[in-house]
Write an enzyme that holds these catalytic residues in place. Structure first.
Site, short mmCIF file in Angstrom:
data_model
loop_
_atom_site.label_atom_id
_atom_site.label_comp_id
_atom_site.label_asym_id
_atom_site.label_seq_id
_atom_site.Cartn_x
_atom_site.Cartn_y
_atom_site.Cartn_z
N GLY A 1 0.25 -0.93 -0.05
CA GLY A 1 -0.20 0.56 -0.22
C GLY A 1 0.68 1.44 0.50
N GLY A 2 1.90 1.04 -0.93
CA GLY A 2 2.99 1.81 -0.31
C GLY A 2 2.00 3.47 -1.72
N GLY A 3 1.51 3.17 -2.38
CA GLY A 3 1.28 3.94 -3.96
C GLY A 3 0.63 5.08 -3.04
N LEU B 1 -0.63 7.35 3.81
CA LEU B 1 0.60 6.59 4.59
C LEU B 1 1.95 6.17 4.54
N PHE C 1 -14.32 0.58 5.16
CA PHE C 1 -15.05 1.85 5.28
C PHE C 1 -15.94 1.70 6.91
N TYR D 1 -7.71 0.97 17.95
CA TYR D 1 -9.15 0.04 17.87
C TYR D 1 -9.05 -1.27 17.21
N PRO E 1 -5.71 9.10 14.58
CA PRO E 1 -6.05 10.24 12.99
C PRO E 1 -4.93 10.86 12.25
C1 HXC Z 1 -21.66 -1.54 2.85
C2 HXC Z 1 -19.92 -2.23 1.10
C3 HXC Z 1 -19.54 -1.15 0.66
C4 HXC Z 1 -20.01 0.15 1.94
C5 HXC Z 1 -17.97 -2.22 -0.08
N1 HXC Z 1 -18.88 -2.43 0.07
N2 HXC Z 1 -18.30 -0.82 0.00
N3 HXC Z 1 -21.07 -2.66 1.79
N4 HXC Z 1 -20.86 -0.74 2.81
N5 HXC Z 1 -19.69 1.23 2.13
C6 HXC Z 1 -19.10 -4.21 -0.39
C7 HXC Z 1 -19.73 -4.54 -1.42
O1 HXC Z 1 -20.68 -5.11 -1.92
C8 HXC Z 1 -18.78 -6.07 -1.99
O2 HXC Z 1 -19.72 -6.78 -1.62
C9 HXC Z 1 -17.73 -6.10 -1.00
O3 HXC Z 1 -17.89 -5.01 -0.18
C10 HXC Z 1 -16.49 -6.18 -1.79
O4 HXC Z 1 -16.74 -4.62 -2.40
P1 HXC Z 1 -15.68 -4.51 -3.97
O5 HXC Z 1 -15.58 -2.92 -4.17
O6 HXC Z 1 -16.24 -5.21 -4.64
O7 HXC Z 1 -14.49 -4.61 -3.13
P2 HXC Z 1 -12.53 -4.08 -4.10
O8 HXC Z 1 -12.87 -3.75 -5.44
O9 HXC Z 1 -11.59 -4.78 -3.88
O10 HXC Z 1 -12.45 -2.93 -2.52
C11 HXC Z 1 -12.47 -3.23 -1.84
C12 HXC Z 1 -12.87 -1.79 -0.42
C13 HXC Z 1 -12.27 -0.56 -0.92
C14 HXC Z 1 -11.78 -2.30 1.00
C15 HXC Z 1 -14.30 -2.15 -0.07
O11 HXC Z 1 -13.25 0.55 -0.38
C16 HXC Z 1 -10.63 0.07 -0.62
O12 HXC Z 1 -9.96 -0.79 -2.25
N6 HXC Z 1 -10.27 0.00 -0.06
C17 HXC Z 1 -8.78 0.00 -0.14
C18 HXC Z 1 -7.95 1.51 0.51
C19 HXC Z 1 -9.02 1.93 1.86
O13 HXC Z 1 -9.62 1.11 2.25
N7 HXC Z 1 -7.87 1.93 2.16
C20 HXC Z 1 -8.86 2.88 3.81
C21 HXC Z 1 -8.26 1.64 4.65
S1 HXC Z 1 -8.30 3.71 6.31
P3 HXC Z 1 -21.08 -7.99 -2.06
O14 HXC Z 1 -21.71 -8.75 -1.29
O15 HXC Z 1 -21.68 -6.62 -2.92
O16 HXC Z 1 -20.61 -8.26 -3.15
C22 HXC Z 1 -7.80 2.90 7.86
C23 HXC Z 1 -7.97 3.49 8.91
C24 HXC Z 1 -8.43 2.99 10.16
O17 HXC Z 1 -7.98 1.16 7.92
C25 HXC Z 1 -8.32 4.00 11.69
C26 HXC Z 1 -8.59 5.03 11.56
C27 HXC Z 1 -8.24 5.74 12.37
P1 NAP Z 2 -4.26 4.20 2.27
O1 NAP Z 2 -4.12 5.66 1.38
O2 NAP Z 2 -6.25 3.97 1.58
O3 NAP Z 2 -3.30 3.38 2.14
C1 NAP Z 2 -4.62 2.28 1.69
C2 NAP Z 2 -3.28 1.19 0.77
O4 NAP Z 2 -3.25 0.03 0.74
C3 NAP Z 2 -3.98 1.66 -0.58
O5 NAP Z 2 -2.59 2.70 -1.12
C4 NAP Z 2 -4.33 0.75 -1.29
O6 NAP Z 2 -3.42 0.41 -2.56
C5 NAP Z 2 -3.90 -0.66 -0.33
N1 NAP Z 2 -4.65 -1.22 -0.54
C6 NAP Z 2 -5.79 -1.56 -0.32
N2 NAP Z 2 -6.27 -2.72 -1.28
C7 NAP Z 2 -5.46 -3.46 -1.48
C8 NAP Z 2 -4.46 -5.32 -1.31
N3 NAP Z 2 -5.92 -6.32 -1.71
N4 NAP Z 2 -3.25 -5.13 -2.04
C9 NAP Z 2 -2.67 -4.25 -1.32
N5 NAP Z 2 -2.46 -3.02 -1.45
C10 NAP Z 2 -3.43 -3.22 -1.42
O7 NAP Z 2 -4.64 4.63 3.81
P2 NAP Z 2 -4.30 5.39 4.63
O8 NAP Z 2 -4.74 6.72 5.31
O9 NAP Z 2 -2.56 6.26 4.51
O10 NAP Z 2 -3.61 3.75 5.57
C11 NAP Z 2 -2.74 3.07 5.49
C12 NAP Z 2 -2.17 2.13 6.98
O11 NAP Z 2 -2.32 3.11 7.47
C13 NAP Z 2 -3.74 1.18 7.37
O12 NAP Z 2 -3.21 0.03 7.21
C14 NAP Z 2 -4.44 1.56 7.88
O13 NAP Z 2 -4.69 0.97 7.94
C15 NAP Z 2 -3.18 2.48 9.03
N6 NAP Z 2 -4.34 3.36 9.80
C16 NAP Z 2 -4.62 4.53 9.11
C17 NAP Z 2 -4.88 5.56 9.57
C18 NAP Z 2 -5.07 6.85 9.00
O14 NAP Z 2 -5.72 7.86 9.89
N7 NAP Z 2 -5.16 7.32 8.04
C19 NAP Z 2 -5.41 5.68 11.40
C20 NAP Z 2 -5.27 4.59 12.27
C21 NAP Z 2 -4.42 3.33 10.87
P3 NAP Z 2 -4.59 0.15 -4.01
O15 NAP Z 2 -6.16 0.83 -3.28
O16 NAP Z 2 -3.23 0.69 -5.05
O17 NAP Z 2 -4.24 -1.65 -3.83
#
Ligand code: HXC
Ligand code: NAP
Length: 292
Positions: A22-24, A27, A105, A156, A199
């Protein structure tokens, strides 16, 4: 001196090769940039190759370092093995694995399909397992020592949190894996640590956790005793320290970097923060009056 300044000395990571999942973006990108500035070779991996290539080019220009973009969906072990081989082919060795990739999400849990829950568990927990197992087996087989796995969790992972239940469940698993392998694989010269950020606004996280006007409705900095969110360089400083040889005696630790946020939520009487100063005279009087 300011907290946004770069902390480690020049070349602190020279000679190390670091893989950041997830380096692209977000964070992962910020940490990768600092590792490159400190002299490391860095491979950034995720699903979106075009994004990785753009980031790698940008970071190479900014830092003068070597940044290798490799497509890899961490949910698939075969892709992880291919990614691992591509990094070895390019840099000969790998010293550090940073498990940073995540999916998340907000949603009431009862609205989630089974596949939605699985998707988060697969990226966060299974993805971390896939990379850790592939890299760890290689380090053991080749007898390479002084290697490091750093996992990004969140606070959490131990408090739990509603509305992000799959993420909380998966991050708790990652934390358990961190602590377990810190002991079991120490004999092979590996260290395992985790960072639990509070955050740190990024587009990836905020689009999914604070959509629409939620950002205005809930000012997240108000949840933090220090009254601000984190700066990416602060996290990069901590990560660089933990993947450097300066942290050689730190193993199995999770370091929280959240301005005191989770403790504010946890402390029984922390809500008294809202009591106006003037009211304390009256409250004290009422308490003292009960003595008689
Ligand atoms: C309910 C949802 C949904 C939503 C997707 N789904 N979004 N359900 N509410 N908002 C459901 C879809 O309908 C599907 O289920 C299943 O989830 C998979 O969705 P896809 O879109 O097919 O998956 P995919 O393309 O693999 O994408 C994965 C993803 C997407 C997680 C849904 O958001 C993503 O690519 N995220 C990567 C980056 C990311 O999330 N970064 C944030 C990290 S922040 P069905 O049943 O319909 O097939 C973080 C911070 C923590 O971790 C702490 C903060 C303080
Ligand atoms: P982000 O930019 O969305 O980073 C998540 C990365 O994961 C993206 O680069 C995404 O790239 C990659 N990824 C998602 N699904 C993947 C898969 N199946 N295979 C390989 N790569 C995948 O969000 P961020 O805030 O920087 O989060 C980075 C880390 O910090 C996460 O572990 C998150 O839980 C943690 N964190 C963040 C916060 C915050 O406040 N931001 C707080 C606590 C913890 P692609 O979409 O290109 O795959």
């Amino acid at each position: 001196m300011k907290y946004t300044q770069k902390m480690l000395r020049d070349n602190a990571l020279k000679g190390k090769t670091i893989v950041v999942t997830g380096g692209g973006s977000g964070l992962g990108k910020a940490m990768s940039k600092y590792f490159l500035e400190l002299g490391a070779n860095v491979a950034i991996t995720s699903r979106n190759l075009e994004k990785l290539q753009n980031t790698a080019k940008e970071l190479e220009v900014e830092t003068g370092g070597n940044c290798l973009p490799i497509q890899c969906d961490v949910r698939h072990y075969d892709q992880v093995l291919t990614m691992h081989k591509a990094v070895i082919d390019k840099f000969d060795r790998i010293d550090v694995l940073l498990n940073n990739a995540a999916g998340n999400f907000i949603s009431p849990t009862e609205r989630l399909s089974a596949n939605a829950f699985d998707t988060i568990i697969d990226i966060v927990l299974k993805g971390t397992k896939n990379c850790t197992l592939a890299f760890g087996k290689h380090w053991i087989a080749t007898k390479q020592r002084n290697t490091i796995v750093l996992n990004i969790v969140t606070t959490y992972a131990w408090t739990g949190s509603g509305y992000v239940v799959p993420s909380a469940t998966a991050k708790a698993g990652v934390l358990a894996m961190t602590r377990s392998l810190a002991v079991e694989w120490a004999k092979y010269g590996m260290r395992f640590n985790a960072i639990a950020p509070g955050p740190f606004p990024t587009k990836g996280a905020w689009d999914r956790l604070m959509p629409g006007n939620l950002k205005d409705k809930f000012d997240i900095s108000k949840k933090v005793p220090l009254q601000r969110v984190g700066e990416h360089q602060e996290l990069a400083n901590l990560a660089a320290y933990l993947v450097s040889d300066f942290s050689s005696y730190i193993n199995g630790e999770v370091i929280t970097i959240d301005g005191g946020e989770w403790l504010k939520g946890a402390g029984e009487f922390n809500m008294l923060e809202d009591i106006p100063k003037e009211m304390w005279d009256q409250l004290e009087m009422m308490i003292r009056a009960k003595k008689s």
